[in-house]
Design a protein around this motif. Structure first.
Motif, PDB file in Angstrom:
ATOM      1  N   ARG A  15     -12.217 -19.706   4.778  1.00  0.00           N
ATOM      2  CA  ARG A  15     -11.243 -18.628   4.952  1.00  0.00           C
ATOM      3  C   ARG A  15     -11.730 -17.435   4.148  1.00  0.00           C
ATOM      4  N   VAL A  16     -11.375 -16.250   4.628  1.00  0.00           N
ATOM      5  CA  VAL A  16     -11.682 -15.056   3.856  1.00  0.00           C
ATOM      6  C   VAL A  16     -10.533 -14.881   2.868  1.00  0.00           C
ATOM      7  N   ALA A  17     -10.822 -15.056   1.597  1.00  0.00           N
ATOM      8  CA  ALA A  17      -9.765 -14.988   0.588  1.00  0.00           C
ATOM      9  C   ALA A  17      -9.466 -13.540   0.183  1.00  0.00           C
ATOM     10  N   ARG A  18     -10.469 -12.683   0.393  1.00  0.00           N
ATOM     11  CA  ARG A  18     -10.266 -11.247   0.117  1.00  0.00           C
ATOM     12  C   ARG A  18     -11.304 -10.481   0.933  1.00  0.00           C
ATOM     13  N   GLU A  19     -10.886  -9.459   1.591  1.00  0.00           N
ATOM     14  CA  GLU A  19     -11.834  -8.696   2.400  1.00  0.00           C
ATOM     15  C   GLU A  19     -12.557  -7.646   1.572  1.00  0.00           C
ATOM     16  N   GLY A  20     -13.793  -7.366   1.926  1.00  0.00           N
ATOM     17  CA  GLY A  20     -14.568  -6.362   1.203  1.00  0.00           C
ATOM     18  C   GLY A  20     -15.749  -5.928   2.044  1.00  0.00           C
ATOM     19  N   THR A  21     -16.487  -4.935   1.566  1.00  0.00           N
ATOM     20  CA  THR A  21     -17.551  -4.369   2.399  1.00  0.00           C
ATOM     21  C   THR A  21     -18.929  -4.307   1.738  1.00  0.00           C
ATOM     22  N   ASP A  22     -18.993  -4.436   0.402  1.00  0.00           N
ATOM     23  CA  ASP A  22     -20.284  -4.243  -0.290  1.00  0.00           C
ATOM     24  C   ASP A  22     -21.025  -5.544  -0.580  1.00  0.00           C
ATOM     25  N   VAL A  23     -20.300  -6.551  -1.033  1.00  0.00           N
ATOM     26  CA  VAL A  23     -20.917  -7.820  -1.443  1.00  0.00           C
ATOM     27  C   VAL A  23     -20.071  -8.974  -0.906  1.00  0.00           C
ATOM     28  N   THR A  24     -20.745 -10.014  -0.421  1.00  0.00           N
ATOM     29  CA  THR A  24     -20.050 -11.248  -0.038  1.00  0.00           C
ATOM     30  C   THR A  24     -20.162 -12.221  -1.207  1.00  0.00           C
ATOM     31  N   LEU A  25     -19.032 -12.648  -1.722  1.00  0.00           N
ATOM     32  CA  LEU A  25     -19.017 -13.592  -2.838  1.00  0.00           C
ATOM     33  C   LEU A  25     -18.457 -14.915  -2.313  1.00  0.00           C
ATOM     34  N   VAL A  26     -19.306 -15.935  -2.308  1.00  0.00           N
ATOM     35  CA  VAL A  26     -18.931 -17.223  -1.730  1.00  0.00           C
ATOM     36  C   VAL A  26     -18.557 -18.194  -2.841  1.00  0.00           C
ATOM     37  N   ALA A  27     -17.430 -18.871  -2.680  1.00  0.00           N
ATOM     38  CA  ALA A  27     -16.961 -19.825  -3.697  1.00  0.00           C
ATOM     39  C   ALA A  27     -16.214 -20.953  -3.007  1.00  0.00           C
ATOM     40  N   TYR A  28     -15.863 -21.968  -3.755  1.00  0.00           N
ATOM     41  CA  TYR A  28     -14.978 -23.033  -3.243  1.00  0.00           C
ATOM     42  C   TYR A  28     -14.363 -23.751  -4.428  1.00  0.00           C
TER      43      TYR A  28
END
Lengths: 376, 343
Positions: B215-228
């Protein structure tokens, strides 16, 4: 034989000795009383056909038709005797040498060789035979057997009040397996849950090259005392005694009294597998001693003495063994390699995106060669 | 649960532990074949109280205090599974899962394949994992990659009470074995849980979609930060701080580790051109390495910077006094965000 602790004959239940003489046992002879000459001929038939088939599989491996073969040679009495004590509601968890038990559960013997020809890892449907797939990780299946038995208990198939409906689980493993933690854990789980499991240890004296004396200082059956479960040591080359003690144990388990441990003292007359070389670790004298105790020979002696093994029966059995060998040979040579894409099947019950993506990629990759060939 | 409050909107405020408890209860009420197995899960309610009250309501036969033997728990659950029982096994702490590693990897993961689909084992193995709770050795580790490397297993880790509530029920309903990694430091975080949604999804033919997708937990445009799991909260906090500094960070909560929803990550990477992955597990040969490889394979020409990983070091989990530095923290995640932004 010198007294070797785990190989001593102390407390061994024996109803037919290797001279073919019938012996009495107060507890277990009644469990052999129903064995008519006809039934004993059936045992003899099964053991003989099994051995003939086993030798055929051995030849097929030597001819390069099988990657490996694991013989049941020498353990026919333990397997056929106990296997014939099973009924429909019962369920078996074999190790990987229990071809004789498979036979008594209606598994088509040639089909077992699909595993050893590298076609698949399990070639029968366990639920159809009450016979689980072979487990190659030593002892791991004893926990499955115990859990399955706990499930049977929950499903009302133990001590139901209708003896015909009651079932139990028999778990087969070897002397080497008794050193595995999973065997110890399964005996713990089975005893505290009073699960209907018969732990059937075929002590064939070897874990590949290691003598049973590397696994234990005492008879293996004695280990069961620590779990408070009844245990029986039986002459594993005596098909009558193996049958009788298994009947007793199954009745005990099916009636809700909990698990039983059986140690069948036998001898692996062949190698561990076709990759093994027993001449490096055991003596000719030892092999000869046990050859004189061949499980089939002693029943032959007994039946001949009782004039219950007519020539025409023997000839018919020999012919049946031969015919099975021919069918086996023909089947094995006829099995072609399945489509490569089948290796992606059944990893998961529901689609998994990684497997799907890799399968799709591989299909395109294979197709690319076909395309090149087509354009040439 | 005593800490559950029903709101006017129909949602309930729950802790993650409470949400798992409620999910287990719902699954047990729905299907009498669902059993719970584990150490101290009965009268005690588990060392984290996740099974609190279930033994009282469902009894000895369905909430089973097992002998202290992890291989035995999983191995007998496999046998029960062959008779149609859906066991949910609790491994008390992730560091104690290794006695069961053989049963999980050689038996549970392979039985469906070995039997050519004739045997399904719908087991769930619940694993409280990860650190940040000041614990002694074996109580703070993140071994999920060891299992993600094994075909035949599904791996899920919730980051919110809602995903914990839905996920545990979907895991139980799934026909495949699922390892359910519960970030123990998040057990007492509260969130809104809509208890009405999961049943619909379970009756859907694609019942496991919920536990397979990110799921996208927060939308953004510069950096994709992947976590779980445990690092999702950290990722969201990092994104907030980065936003204050003018960098727009999109946070993806993977939720499922196997299968890995790389399509969603790749899609985001194509948008931002910069990817940072953070998890508590040892970085080498880990989930972030897999994410990095997939992004590189599928979005190479969209990238402005190398994919960076922020995770545990290649050391055993250290004593608790070191864990703030050992674990990914705001400084290390923001440092990685800065570094990918400099390209």
């Amino acid at each position: 034989m010198e007294n070797l602790g785990p190989l001593s004959e102390d407390g061994l239940v024996r109803l037919l000795n290797h001279q073919g003489e019938v012996l009495q046992d107060q507890t277990f002879s009644p469990y052999a009383a129903h064995l008519t000459p006809e039934k004993l001929r059936e045992f003899w038939h099964d053991m003989s056909v099994l051995r003939a088939w086993d030798m055929e599989a051995m030849s097929l491996q030597r001819q390069g038709e099988l990657g490996l073969w694991v013989q049941s040679y020498g353990q026919e009495a333990a397997q056929i005797g106990s296997g014939h004590a099973l009924r429909d509601p019962d369920f078996v968890f074999p190790s990987y040498r229990e071809h004789g038990v498979a036979m008594t559960r209606g598994v088509d013997l040639p089909s077992i060789l699909r595993i050893f020809r590298g076609l698949e890892h399990g070639s029968w449907v366990p639920a159809e035979h009450g016979f689980h797939l072979y487990t190659l990780v030593i002892g791991a299946h004893a926990l499955h057997a115990t859990g399955y038995a706990m499930g049977m208990d929950r499903d009302g198939l133990v001590a139901s009040g209708d003896a015909d409906k009651d079932g139990a689980v028999v778990c087969y493993f070897g002397d080497g397996a008794t050193s595995q933690g999973d065997i110890a854990e399964s005996m713990t789980f089975a005893s505290v849950n009073k699960a209907p499991v018969v732990f059937f240890c075929q002590n064939n004296q070897f874990a590949i090259s290691e003598s049973v004396t590397r696994q234990t200082n005492i008879p293996l059956a004695d280990r069961a005392k620590g779990w408070g479960m009844p245990s029986i040591r039986v002459d594993g080359n005596d098909v009558i005694a193996c049958h009788a003690v298994t009947q007793w144990a199954l009745e005990h388990a099916r009636s809700g009294n909990g698990p039983v441990f059986i140690e069948a003292l036998t001898y692996r007359m062949g190698a561990h597998t076709t990759s093994d070389d027993p001449t490096r670790y055991r003596t000719k004298a030892d092999e000869e001693y046990w050859s004189e105790r061949d499980p089939i020979d002693r029943l032959t002696t007994y039946l001949e003495g009782a004039d219950e093994l007519p020539d025409e029966f023997r000839e018919a059995v020999a012919a049946e063994g031969k015919a099975l060998g021919a069918r086996t040979r023909e089947s094995v040579r006829g099995w072609s390699k399945p489509a490569t894409l089948e290796m992606f099947d059944h990893v998961y019950a529901e689609p998994h995106s990684t497997v799907q993506a890799e399968r799709a990629w591989f299909e395109r990759y294979e197709q690319s060669f076909a395309d090149v060939e087509a354009s040439n | 649960m005593s800490d559950a409050l029903i709101n006017a909107t129909g949602t309930t405020t729950m802790t993650m532990a409470g949400a798992i408890n409620a999910g287990l209860r719902a699954a047990m009420e729905r299907d009498p074949k669902v059993l719970l197995m584990g150490e101290d899960i009965g009268a005690l309610g588990g060392v984290f109280r996740v099974t609190d009250g279930l033994h009282k309501d469902f009894g000895d036969d369905r909430v089973i205090d097992t002998p202290l033997a992890e291989s035995g728990i999983v191995g007998t659950a496999i046998g029960l599974g062959m008779r149609g029982y859906r066991s949910v096994c609790e491994i008390q702490f992730e560091g104690f899962i290794f006695p069961a590693y053989n049963q999980i990897t050689t038996q549970l993961a392979k039985m469906h394949y070995r039997s050519q689909g004739n045997i399904t084992l719908p087991l769930v193995i619940r694993v409280p994992y990860a650190g940040g709770i000041g614990a002694i050795e074996h109580h703070s580790e993140s071994p999920e990659a060891l299992f993600a490397h094994t075909p035949g297993l599904r791996i899920f880790s919730p980051a919110t009470p809602q995903d914990a509530y839905d996920g545990i029920q979907q895991a139980i309903a799934a026909p495949d074995p699922v390892m359910f990694f519960e970030p123990k430091a998040r057990y007492w975080d509260k969130g809104e849980v809509n208890t009405g949604t999961v049943e619909t999804r379970l009756s859907d033919a694609a019942a496991t979609i919920g536990i397979s997708g990110s799921r996208v937990a927060r939308e953004g445009t510069d950096v994709t930060l992947v976590a779980y799991g445990p690092t999702v909260r950290l990722a969201l906090q990092s994104a907030e701080l980065a936003a204050q500094a003018g960098t727009s960070v999109e946070v993806i909560d993977l939720r499922s580790i196997s299968p890995l929803d790389s399509d969603a990550v790749v899609k985001s990477a194509k948008k931002t051109g910069r990817v940072v992955v953070t998890h508590e597990a040892v970085t080498t040969f880990g989930v972030a390495a897999e994410v990095s490889a997939r992004v590189t394979e599928q979005a190479f020409f969209h990238l402005h910077a190398p994919v960076l990983r922020v995770g545990g070091f290649h050391t055993p989990y250290p004593g608790a006094t070191f864990e703030h530095e050992y674990l990914p923290n705001l400084d290390r995640v923001l440092d990685a965000v800065d570094r990918v932004m400099k390209h």
